[in-house]
Scaffold this motif. Structure first.
Motif, PDB file in Angstrom:
ATOM      1  N   SER A 174       0.860  -1.179   0.000  1.00 43.28           N
ATOM      2  CA  SER A 174       0.000   0.000   0.000  1.00 43.28           C
ATOM      3  C   SER A 174       0.897   1.229   0.000  1.00 43.28           C
ATOM      4  N   ASP A 213       0.310   3.872   1.467  1.00 45.54           N
ATOM      5  CA  ASP A 213       0.302   4.507   2.787  1.00 45.54           C
ATOM      6  C   ASP A 213       1.435   4.011   3.672  1.00 45.54           C
ATOM      7  N   GLY A 259       6.798   0.563   0.200  1.00 45.72           N
ATOM      8  CA  GLY A 259       5.370   0.307   0.396  1.00 45.72           C
ATOM      9  C   GLY A 259       5.009  -1.152   0.459  1.00 45.72           C
ATOM     10  N   LYS A 265      -4.651  -1.951   8.644  1.00 48.72           N
ATOM     11  CA  LYS A 265      -5.793  -1.145   8.205  1.00 48.72           C
ATOM     12  C   LYS A 265      -5.893   0.164   8.959  1.00 48.72           C
ATOM     13  N   CYS A 322      -3.623   2.187   6.606  1.00 45.56           N
ATOM     14  CA  CYS A 322      -4.092   2.385   5.224  1.00 45.56           C
ATOM     15  C   CYS A 322      -5.416   3.146   5.241  1.00 45.56           C
ATOM     16  N   HIS A 323      -5.428   4.333   4.677  1.00 43.47           N
ATOM     17  CA  HIS A 323      -6.646   5.133   4.573  1.00 43.47           C
ATOM     18  C   HIS A 323      -7.156   5.202   3.136  1.00 43.47           C
ATOM     19  N   SER A 324      -6.466   4.569   2.199  1.00 43.68           N
ATOM     20  CA  SER A 324      -6.878   4.590   0.793  1.00 43.68           C
ATOM     21  C   SER A 324      -6.991   3.167   0.290  1.00 43.68           C
ATOM     22  N   GLY A 328      -3.773  -0.468  -2.998  1.00 44.21           N
ATOM     23  CA  GLY A 328      -3.030  -1.567  -2.414  1.00 44.21           C
ATOM     24  C   GLY A 328      -3.862  -2.834  -2.453  1.00 44.21           C
ATOM     25  N   VAL A 363      -4.453  -4.706   0.479  1.00 50.57           N
ATOM     26  CA  VAL A 363      -4.819  -5.075   1.851  1.00 50.57           C
ATOM     27  C   VAL A 363      -6.258  -5.564   1.886  1.00 50.57           C
TER      28      VAL A 363
END
Length: 813
Positions: free
Chosen positions: A706, A708, A747, A773, A776-778, A781, A783
């Motif tokens: 990701s 992020d 990443g 999680k 990760c805010h987007s 990726g 995930v």
């Protein structure tokens, strides 16, 4: 008398006044000239000026004169750079006008002889244009020069026939005679210098006139002999008026003369045209010849380069085979002592593919006789190195002075994509390696064998645990399937061969009818293409079944003596694969070993050594590849960490008794590992069946990426793990482990869950994804994709609710 004396004195005074005024005017003129010459910066002075200045009295140079001195004004106003003033001073002071000494010639020095210039006598323009209408006197010297001289002077037309004159038998004008040579005695004789200026012709040169000349023009045919043999001079009119029979020739009128001139002009223009056309054709042909030469030379150079490259390649392959044969003969003695392995990292990749995916090779240090030199293309962060040192320590692997990281320093390190090439271009690192490990056994373990690995092997004189680069690159997907078929190894359903487009459609329809619920993988010319475009000629095609069935990946090692060493086999999860589960109970281990033994035997016959792995299903072998698989080093790490045993397809650890009230503590300040104080793992005793109690399984997700994650530190992730109790217990042998690559700036990282059952493993993985999680805010990726595939989203939400109920608020800054 008094009046005369007065008159005389007045006259004398007036004359003196006139002389004084004349001197003053002369001095003023000299001063003005001196200022002008100074403004012009007349720097160059002759030798006379220097001698004159040196010969002047010192008082005139050094001392200043009083105004009352009679020569004071004279000396101050004189400019010795002026020629007139120089003459005045030389005459006034009675100085000798010294001339530069001439060089005295010795008998050993010789001056270059001056050759006499050729000054041809050219007739007047009127005679050159019209020799018949404007005749000149022909002197004896002109006649003695010969007929060609008369033609060059324009007195005889160029198209005159002189064959009759040249073919005379009695007195021919051209005779064979011995050539005259100069004697060496006249080499240094003095030559009288020529007089400069124009040389006028005072006396006629004495030449002999030819006895007979025949002149033929387009309008005239005439000949002449000596009409006056005794007379020294002749006219051109005399030649025109006499013939062989002494008959009179009519004069040519003006029109015929004009026609003759026009004919000559037309002929000259025609010759110029034909000459220009011929020259044009010659230039075109020359240009064609130049082009042919250029292409031919390029062809010869290309052939030479190709032959030279093939000879070098053959010599390099011969030396490579010699090193490999030496490795085969000395393999047993090598394994009984310590040796070094030079491991190459993976190729440089871009997001989302991780860099340094081969960094897990550091766990190969489980063999105490091996020392590893890891070549990395990217910088490895210090915290990552410290973390891997902790993992090796917890696994019981001693890595003191046995692990070295090298990052090759090249000018194009930012664009370099291959670690072997980077090491080859970094001459300093190669020389250091050769000096440090000279006379020490070393093996090269590349990621994907290339020609640069062969170059490094030749320079370091170290064999490769692999094959030639040409052999490695020949194992393409279609060739690998053909290789399995030719060696009687069962493969998955499909077809492979050179087909036309219609034949391809025919085979594809038959496979879809036989396996209606299966997916197919299609390769056209070794390139994956699910929707190929129609083609005309026969093309290499591979069609095989994929998906909707389970498969495993087995790792093995082809030893230089020909034996096959089996390592492990893991079950692959997902399509495409994103995780591996160990141990697997899908295929019997004996069947897996049979496949590995057959394949290693076939590869050994093709001069292939080293690591390899194979993908197997219940329907047969799907594919195989050369090199270390990503699963084998991680399996070594977990095996050493758990200190268990693989028995009948299952993995067991010794039974442990844990104190009830004692609490576990953190092993390190910057990790999520915990253990009981003073706890030591129990080892298996002689009675293996009595000790088998606790079963363990693990799942490894090798690529969680990701954007992020970029800019994060492992310390921040471990801090969040401690807050949420996402830990790994060394005493209970269960929990969540993070395995990063060279840096989180890429990443990417990997995640491991260890537990007794698959359900427990998914719980630990869900905890690890709960931490990820939070970061990760987007949706950029995989995930969420992996969480959906493993069906752990509900468990992640449960951990999230539990965390909120506890009152923890986790935010990443």
């Amino acid at each position: 008398m008094s009046q005369l004396t007065k008159l005389d004195s007045s006259l004398i005074l007036s004359s003196l006044r006139g002389q004084i005024s004349e001197i003053n005017s002369r001095l003023s003129v000299l001063s003005v000239r001196n200022e002008k010459e100074k403004n012009l910066n007349l720097i160059n002075r002759s030798t006379i000026n220097r001698q004159l200045l040196q010969s002047l009295p010192r008082r005139s140079q050094e001392k200043t004169f009083d105004n009352n001195h009679k020569y004071s004004r004279l000396i101050r106003s004189v400019d010795p750079t002026s020629q007139k003033e120089k003459d005045f001073l030389i005459k006034y002071f009675n100085l000798n006008n010294h001339k530069p000494k001439q060089l005295i010639k010795s008998k050993f020095t010789f001056s270059r002889p001056k050759m006499k210039k050729l000054r041809p006598t050219i007739p007047p323009k009127a005679t050159r244009l019209d020799p018949i209408g404007n005749p000149i006197k022909l002197t004896q010297s002109d006649l003695d020069k010969g007929l060609y001289s008369l033609v060059n002077l324009g007195l005889v037309p160029k198209n005159s026939e002189i064959f009759e004159t040249l073919n005379r038998k009695n007195d021919p004008p051209l005779k064979h005679s011995q050539a005259l040579f100069h004697d060496f005695s006249i080499q240094f004789e003095p030559i009288k210098p020529e007089k400069k200026g124009k040389i006028r012709r005072k006396e006629p040169l004495m030449f002999t006139q030819p006895d007979h000349v025949v002149i033929k023009t387009p309008l005239l045919d005439m000949s002449f002999e000596k009409s006056k043999p005794d007379s020294p001079t002749y006219h051109t009119t005399d030649a025109m008026e006499t013939t062989l029979e002494n008959t009179q020739v009519d004069t040519i009128d003006v029109e015929k003369k004009k026609r003759a001139k026009a004919a000559l002009f037309i002929q000259s223009c025609w010759r110029m045209y034909k000459g220009a056309a011929r020259m044009r054709r010659h230039r075109i042909e020359k240009a064609k010849v130049d082009i042919i030469q250029i292409y031919y030379k390029a062809y010869k150079k290309r052939v030479y380069t190709k032959n030279f490259a093939t000879s070098l390649r053959e010599a390099r392959s011969n030396k490579f085979q010699q090193r490999q044969e030496h490795l085969k003969s000395n393999w047993k003695s090598l394994t009984s002592s310590n040796w070094y392995e030079l491991h190459m990292s993976s190729d440089l990749s871009k997001y989302p593919d991780p860099n340094n995916s081969q960094i897990f090779r550091v766990f190969l240090l489980t063999n105490p006789k091996i020392s590893i030199i890891f070549i990395s293309l990217t910088d490895i962060e210090v915290e990552i190195i410290n973390y891997y040192e902790l993992l090796l320590k917890l696994s019981g692997i001693n890595q003191d002075n046995r692990l070295t990281y090298i990052i090759p320093s090249t000018l194009c390190s930012t664009t370099m994509t291959n670690a072997s090439k980077a090491l080859y271009l970094s001459s300093r690192d190669l020389v250091d390696l050769k000096k440090l490990y000279i006379n020490k056994p070393m093996l090269l373990v590349p990621h994907k064998t290339t020609e640069y690995d062969e170059f490094n092997s030749g320079f370091l004189n170290a064999p490769i645990l692999g094959c030639l680069a040409s052999v490695f690159h020949s194992f393409l997907p279609t060739y690998r399937i053909e290789f399995l078929m030719n060696n009687n190894i069962l493969t998955v359903p499909g077809c492979c061969g050179n087909y036309t487009y219609t034949q391809y459609l025919k085979h594809y329809k038959l496979l879809t009818k036989q396996y209606p619920k299966r997916d197919f993988e299609i390769y056209i010319n070794n390139q994956k293409n699910q929707n190929p475009i129609p083609w005309d000629d026969k093309t290499l095609v591979l069609i095989r079944i994929i998906g909707s069935y389970e498969k495993i990946c087995a790792s093995f090692f082809i030893e230089p003596d020909g034996n096959c060493k089996y390592f492990c086999s893991t079950k692959l999860i997902g399509n495409p694969e994103f995780a591996a589960l160990y141990p697997q109970d899908y295929i019997d281990e004996k069947e897996i070993k049979d496949y590995c033994g057959k394949l290693s035997e076939a590869l050994y016959k093709n001069k292939v050594l080293g690591y390899a792995y194979i993908k197997i299903t219940k329907e047969g072998v799907e594919d195989f590849e050369l090199g270390i698989s990503r699963y084998y080093p991680v399996h070594i790490f977990i095996d050493k960490l758990l200190k268990g045993v693989d028995y009948n397809g299952k993995y067991y650890v010794p039974y442990q008794k844990y104190p009830e009230l004692e609490q576990e503590v953190y092993v390190d300040d910057m990790s999520n590992f915990i253990k009981l104080e003073g706890f030591e793992k129990k080892e298996f005793s002689g009675n293996f069946l009595h000790d088998l109690s606790d079963e363990r399984k693990y799942m490894w997700i090798w690529d969680v990426h990701s954007k992020d994650f970029v800019g994060l530190k492992m310390d921040s992730i471990f801090h969040m793990c401690r807050l949420e109790s996402v830990l790994y217990s060394l005493s209970k042998n269960e929990g969540t482990i993070y395995l990063p690559y060279s840096s989180l700036n890429e990443g990417c990282l990997s995640l491991i869950g260890i537990g007794e059952t698959v359900n427990n493993i998914l719980d630990f993985i869900a905890k690890g994804f709960f931490i990820l999680k939070q970061i990760c805010h987007s949706d950029d990726g995989n995930v969420n994709f992996i969480a959906n595939e493993l069906k752990i989203n509900e468990r992640v939400e449960e951990y999230k609710e539990y965390s909120e109920n506890k009152g923890y608020l986790i935010e990443l800054i």
